[in-house]
Design a protein around this motif. Sequence first.
Motif, PDB file in Angstrom:
ATOM      1  N   UNK A   1      -2.136   9.774 -11.117  1.00 11.56           N
ATOM      2  CA  UNK A   1      -1.543  11.041 -11.595  1.00 11.56           C
ATOM      3  C   UNK A   1      -2.530  11.996 -12.231  1.00 11.56           C
ATOM      4  N   UNK A   2      -3.703  11.479 -12.695  1.00 13.03           N
ATOM      5  CA  UNK A   2      -4.715  12.366 -13.303  1.00 13.03           C
ATOM      6  C   UNK A   2      -5.668  12.955 -12.272  1.00 13.03           C
ATOM      7  N   UNK A   3      -5.464  12.668 -10.992  1.00 10.54           N
ATOM      8  CA  UNK A   3      -6.308  13.211  -9.937  1.00 10.54           C
ATOM      9  C   UNK A   3      -7.602  12.452  -9.729  1.00 10.54           C
ATOM     10  N   UNK A   4      -7.724  11.222 -10.267  1.00 12.89           N
ATOM     11  CA  UNK A   4      -8.937  10.424 -10.110  1.00 12.89           C
ATOM     12  C   UNK A   4      -8.826   9.552  -8.864  1.00 12.89           C
TER      13      UNK A   4
ATOM     14  N   UNK B   1      -4.788  -1.741  -6.874  1.00 16.09           N
ATOM     15  CA  UNK B   1      -4.603  -0.404  -6.302  1.00 16.09           C
ATOM     16  C   UNK B   1      -3.298   0.209  -6.801  1.00 16.09           C
ATOM     17  N   UNK B   2      -2.223  -0.589  -6.824  1.00 12.94           N
ATOM     18  CA  UNK B   2      -0.940  -0.066  -7.296  1.00 12.94           C
ATOM     19  C   UNK B   2      -0.990   0.232  -8.786  1.00 12.94           C
ATOM     20  N   UNK B   3      -1.687  -0.636  -9.552  1.00 11.78           N
ATOM     21  CA  UNK B   3      -1.846  -0.358 -10.978  1.00 11.78           C
ATOM     22  C   UNK B   3      -2.581   0.957 -11.201  1.00 11.78           C
ATOM     23  N   UNK B   4      -3.574   1.241 -10.379  1.00  9.30           N
ATOM     24  CA  UNK B   4      -4.395   2.450 -10.555  1.00  9.30           C
ATOM     25  C   UNK B   4      -3.593   3.716 -10.265  1.00  9.30           C
ATOM     26  N   UNK B   5      -2.882   3.741  -9.124  1.00  5.17           N
ATOM     27  CA  UNK B   5      -2.179   4.977  -8.744  1.00  5.17           C
ATOM     28  C   UNK B   5      -0.891   5.147  -9.522  1.00  5.17           C
ATOM     29  N   UNK B   6      -0.355   4.069 -10.130  1.00  5.49           N
ATOM     30  CA  UNK B   6       0.852   4.137 -10.960  1.00  5.49           C
ATOM     31  C   UNK B   6       1.995   4.793 -10.178  1.00  5.49           C
ATOM     32  N   UNK B   7       2.522   5.894 -10.717  1.00  9.87           N
ATOM     33  CA  UNK B   7       3.671   6.551 -10.094  1.00  9.87           C
ATOM     34  C   UNK B   7       3.271   7.659  -9.122  1.00  9.87           C
TER      35      UNK B   7
END
Length: 753
Positions: A548-551, A581-587
């Motif tokens: 969500x932060x664009x990283x 990967x799922x933890x990183x991209x979150x929602x």
Amino acid sequence: MFGFKSITHRLIFGCAVAAVVIYSLSYLQMRALVQKTLMVWIKHLSQSHIDRTAKEIEEIVRSLSTNTQILTQKIPDSNQYLESIPPLVQNLLEQQSQIKSVAVAWLPNSTNTPLGFSYNRQQKQTNLSAIALNSVLTHCPINNTTTQPFWSQTHSIIYCVPFRRRETLGVVAVELSSDWLIPLIRQKPNLKDGINQTDIGDPFLISLSTREWIVSPVKPDQVMSFLSSQALDSNQPTQDVLISTTLPSLPWKMGILFSNSELQTLQNKYFVLITISMTKDMLLMFLVIVLVSRHTTRPLRALISSTEDMAAGNLDTTLSPVTIRDEVGRLAIAFRLLRDSLKAHIEKLQHTTAAKQKLESELAIASQIQRTMLPKINVSHLPNQRYQISALLQPARMVGGDLYDFFSLDSDRLCIIIGDVADKGVPAALLMAQTITLIRTIAKPTTINPTEILDSVNLALCRDNEECLFVTLFCGIINLNNGTILYASGGHDAPLLIRNGQVQLLESETGPPLGLYDDAVFPQAKHLLTNNDIIVLYTDGITEAMNPQGELFSEAYLIHTITNHPPTNPARAIRTIQHFHQQFIADAPQSDDMTILSLQYLPSNPFSQEIKVVEQIITINSELTELEQVKQRISEILESESLLLELIEDAQLIVEEVLVNIIQHGYENRHDQAIDLRVKISDKTLSMSFEDGGKPFNPLLEINLLNREVETDEISVGGLGLYLVQKLSDHIEYEYSNGKNLLTVYRNITKTF
């Protein structure tokens, strides 16, 4: 009464007359109210602000006084212990952020020489020179009769605390910075509200003993004149107003001066408060409008009745005939056009919705067909098994453009492929299908190396490629006898090699994506695999995913993740990447197709598996709200037996479709029934048996209808779900006995070990 033919004109005239009268009375009343109460409000609010600020200053001064006196009490009697003073002063500086510097000085007598030290926030202890010592004693003059702390009468803000040690008299001089005092004093009282948005007032702080400004006002001459004369009457709204207070512990006076011009400006703005009377005015105007409109809106009642029928869904309602071409008449014509347009729109919407549902159904079938084009992950039950392989494909839409493939060229060579088609959706899916078909057609046992495969596929894709579609592709051929891997890349990311917990890239020179240049060259590289090496191939949907932060997830983070959590087999490698990967991209939404293909080279790892049978029973209430809990329970059972992720997801989908059919069609959405789900896992087979007491229903009949390719609208809604169940399973059995439906779904299984 005035002969208006327009309802609008009549209402405007009545409201205008009422508004003029009501607003005139309200304006006079509110003007007098503002003039009467404004000065009282300003005085009270300003006095409260000044008292609050003075209290805050008093608290700081009290804390300073206490801490400084504590310091003087701890000053040693003997000069031999002067080294203990700096820590005490440092502690004082840390406790009081308002202190600029601290000086400790001893007065000379017949037996000693003048002595003094200075401390500040930037420097350590500094010995005071004779001039500096004289300056300290000038700011803090003391003698044998001086025993109490006092504030310096000079222009600086200095707090003096005398002390006596045996026959020696000394003083601690604490100089305060004005940095904290200026913003505190110049903060104006909050005179803002919904009407006024202007800060007024001229705050100041003055020393009563020296008549010097500590915090100077904007107009010092005017304030000083006011303080000197005190001749102005603050009760008169046409004169300046001074609100002030004297600090109890300090010879300081603080206050705020409100000039006559500011007060006049503020008073003029507050005349806007007249609008507060709008509530009362609107009530009066509403009564007038009701009286006027009751006569003029009578023709609207018939139209209201017709529109209520339309709102209830009766678009064939009869509208009143139009007799007068005023607003009501034109409104009736507009409603007639609205009704006709709405009927046409609803009819068009029904056709569009049906077409959309059919398209979604076709896309779902296309997605399933696309999945069947990819190879299934199976573990061979042969004693000379020389590799394990696992894969994950997760499209961003129902169909996607990522692809993977693996197949044997002969008994000793294995070909692995991964690719990513530009764009997403149906066009990408078509090119993906074409690419897989070309690869399987071109790659034959006679194929020598990956470069030949990429060259042939590239030439085929370049033909008639007017849309300039292209695909990035990685191709590798592994010699299972000696572990040699030959590989070539057409614009695709380099795969990862995991060896003994260490991760590295299988880097090589890459060619352009396939489908763009018919003369493209695809350089080939070579690497030697050792026992238990794991190769991870992936598409940019993994590394270019954003949170969500664009990283970006990035290739570096992927390598970091695998390095910190080294996998022991291909399935665990995919699970590790998918989890982090799922933890990183979150929602964040999935923006691109994601594919991972993982292979472990096992030249000396014979297959062995201890046969066992696991059986569990789950009882479910006939409520759709329990579906997610059941799916989670199925996932836990199958994961504990090390089944592949693809099989677990298929099993969850089978359970969902069967339970929805039982609840909606067997039990007809009754919530007082139960369903027994028996899960049985053997060494080769997963079986899921569903037992319910609903009405008899043979799902195989619905499946047979679909297999005969009947029209979609001839099949029940549940039939499509059962057809999907058949496609995801290897065998289905049904029987009805003792008033119970028993449906058993079988699926051949593969474990990750």
